[in-house]
Design an enzyme around this catalytic site. Sequence first.
Site, short mmCIF file in Angstrom:
data_model
loop_
_atom_site.label_atom_id
_atom_site.label_comp_id
_atom_site.label_asym_id
_atom_site.label_seq_id
_atom_site.Cartn_x
_atom_site.Cartn_y
_atom_site.Cartn_z
N GLU A 281 2.61 4.94 -4.01
CA GLU A 281 2.58 5.89 -5.16
C GLU A 281 3.89 6.65 -5.28
OE1 GLU A 281 0.19 5.63 -2.78
OE2 GLU A 281 -0.98 4.27 -4.04
N ASP B 216 -9.01 3.70 -2.41
CA ASP B 216 -10.01 4.11 -1.42
C ASP B 216 -11.29 4.64 -2.03
OD1 ASP B 216 -8.13 3.33 0.40
OD2 ASP B 216 -7.44 5.37 0.85
N ASP C 227 0.86 -1.19 0.00
CA ASP C 227 0.00 0.00 0.00
C ASP C 227 0.90 1.24 0.00
OD1 ASP C 227 -2.33 1.56 0.29
OD2 ASP C 227 -2.32 1.36 2.48
O1 MIG Z 1 -3.45 5.96 4.46
O2 MIG Z 1 -3.47 0.77 5.77
O3 MIG Z 1 -5.94 2.15 0.49
O4 MIG Z 1 -6.89 -0.04 1.89
O5 MIG Z 1 -6.79 0.08 4.71
C1 MIG Z 1 -4.30 4.88 4.47
C2 MIG Z 1 -4.61 1.53 5.94
C3 MIG Z 1 -3.54 3.61 4.38
C4 MIG Z 1 -4.89 2.97 2.47
C5 MIG Z 1 -5.40 1.78 1.73
C6 MIG Z 1 -6.42 1.08 2.57
C7 MIG Z 1 -5.81 0.68 3.90
C8 MIG Z 1 -5.25 1.90 4.61
N1 MIG Z 1 -4.29 2.56 3.74
#
Ligand code: MIG
Length: 750
Positions: free
Chosen positions: A347, A424, A344
Amino acid sequence: MKKFYVFSLLLCLSSLINAQSSYLIDKNIAVFYPADFQNEQHLPSPIFINELVPVAELPSTWNIRPEYSSENGKTVVTLKIGDNDDIYGTGEVYGDLRRNGKTVEFWNSDNYGYLKNGGKNLYQSHPWVLGVRPDGSAYGIIADNTWKSKLESIGNVLKFTSEGPAFRVVVIERSSSEEVLEALASLSGHMEMPPIWAIGNQQCRYSYYPDSRVMQIVDSLRQERIPCDVIWMDIDYMDKFKVFTYDPKTFSQPQKLQDFVHSKNMKTVYMIDPGIKAEDGYFVYDQGKASNYFVKTPDGNNFTGRVWPGNCNFPDFTRHEVRTWWSNLTRDFMLKGADGLWNDMNEPSVFDVPSGTMDEDALHQGENSDIHASHLRLHNIYGMNMVRASREGSLLAFPDKRPFVLSRSNFLGGQRYGATWTGDNMSCWEHLQMSIPMTLNLSLSGQPFNGPDLGGFGADCDPELLAHWYATGVYFPFVRNHAAKGTNSQEPWVFGERIENICRTAVNRRYVLLPYIYSLFREASVKGLPVMRPAYWSDPSDKNLRGEQRVYMLGSDLLIIPRWAKNPNLPKGDWDIVQFEEKDDMYQAFVAQRPGSIVPIANLYQNTVEYKTDSLTLLVNTKDGLAEGWMYEDAGDGFAYRSGEYAEYTFSASTDAKGVVSVSIERTAGEMDSPEKMIRIALVCDGKITYSPWTRGNNVSIKSPKEKEYSIDASKLKFSEIDIDAQPSLQKKLREQTRKMEITGQPFEW
Ligand code: MIG
């Protein structure tokens, strides 16, 4: 590579601005080089698996050609297309399926609720267009460019504007959309066959913790008989959000947790983010710092940005030695109890800065240690390189198991390394509806394995939305319920028995469809065809289907018609609704079967460990008395299939003069031992199913109840009464969320 460089240099000296060289690199695949092509600013390309080698001259009749120019110091490439062409793809995009008239920015961005920048740039970038002409013939355009850029569709012109130097363009010409997708995969790579558990139903939330909560959820899934294969661990399992650690209080025994999850025939997937807490004594930081593995600022310091753990440094995944380091860390971590990985924030996402990411002038070392390339150039492939390293790590940990890595960020070609989800979204109707064109366009951009957070991530889900989301979404390639911290629970059982039954029915349908869905993944991994396809693929000559984005296809043989999609455009012909249950709950999507097709389905199992294909029901919808289908199977994990340990079957049906439909099964490929199956025909006819008795062997017949003369007529289908416009809108959801935040004093975290 060198040859091109010299060649383009020569051209550059000898020609005017727009001069370029071009060749065919395959049958009807052309590559165009700008006159001033700067090899070292673009190569090696992360998109292509092989160098683009000329095989022939470009015919003078070649239709679509890039024109190079510049505008305010930026590179501009325009391509003229047909006035009446429909365009698709362009990656992970918010908005309509048809991309005509739309703009997409290629700059990977953490984009909660798709709210930033009008949703024009999301988590990943695919500088790619699929164009379809009125006659169904199609073309693909690849901008071989990682630099920050954008694509605008303006009338019959496609315009790429890039902050980097002029780039190569590849144009594929084919007679159908399918063939264009196959060609894209032949150039950019195929997805690997996933472990079968990764295509089962999955349960997640931000976050299930402590570990006892995880076990409770697993127990509930089994008790409630919601088929499921995977439970997910979001960031709270970590010690203060430090990656590759566990919270000593709440997740002290990951191996024990995995043993428990395995004992319930499920798998564990853990989140790993790229940000490394800059804290002396933390082993990951110490190693990264000592080896100088982090992304730099122009003055030579490590780039520092705040993410969950606080101030962080970021591994420079563009370097192979950094990826190797990461793969080793991943291996050690997975050996402690993870079956799969979730990348996650790659980017990469950075808090508290207006850009939401690293500074554009941050420096990466790239593959070539002499060159320090700017973030502006390599930002878009940061996530791709992370998921690549993660996949390698999984292979180091379990050389005999197929990796499953889910990544939020990626780039064109990234299907080689992992699956993806659409980030999200929100628990709102707009995003349930939008999930269809989003997943379709990603699928039409070379990434077959993707899907949205089922039920919606941000804001509270409600019973109707959850029920309809399950009923619509269980046919997507990736199926995972996920919700944000601070939102109400949205597991299938939280809204009472009625809603739970609807969700269960939907998930049951996915599990019986596994023989067909698994075969589609095989097709994706061999041919490059998407698992989920737009409705227009059912009949490219039908103009009415080109913009249809509520109805979608699962493979070539099933058409999914969500129950809320009133008056959809449907293909003509004898498509027939498959009646899966005795009683219609008015939520389950209509599943229509293509005339002339045979779709294998299995008995119902609660997970893919128990799943067997020794008994198959063959859904048969004849066309002029005939039908055909196929199926692939293997061990469901491991790599033995690569050396022949698999089985492929074809099914063919014919009808005799007395109306008896006979189906024969033929083993057509693979060397896997498989005993004769129990089979039966399920004749799909006029919206009803007639079953033959179970038979052991390769032939089965049934007397057809009557001549069929049915075709699906949208006006005769019973759609749900739900008035989508009267449901809480995205804006209302956002207001509700803000209010809840004020009342509880608890900020929402996303
Ligand atoms: O800044 O890890 O898209 O699926 O639950 C948020 C917490 C960080 C974003 C992800 C989401 C995940 C969440 N993450």
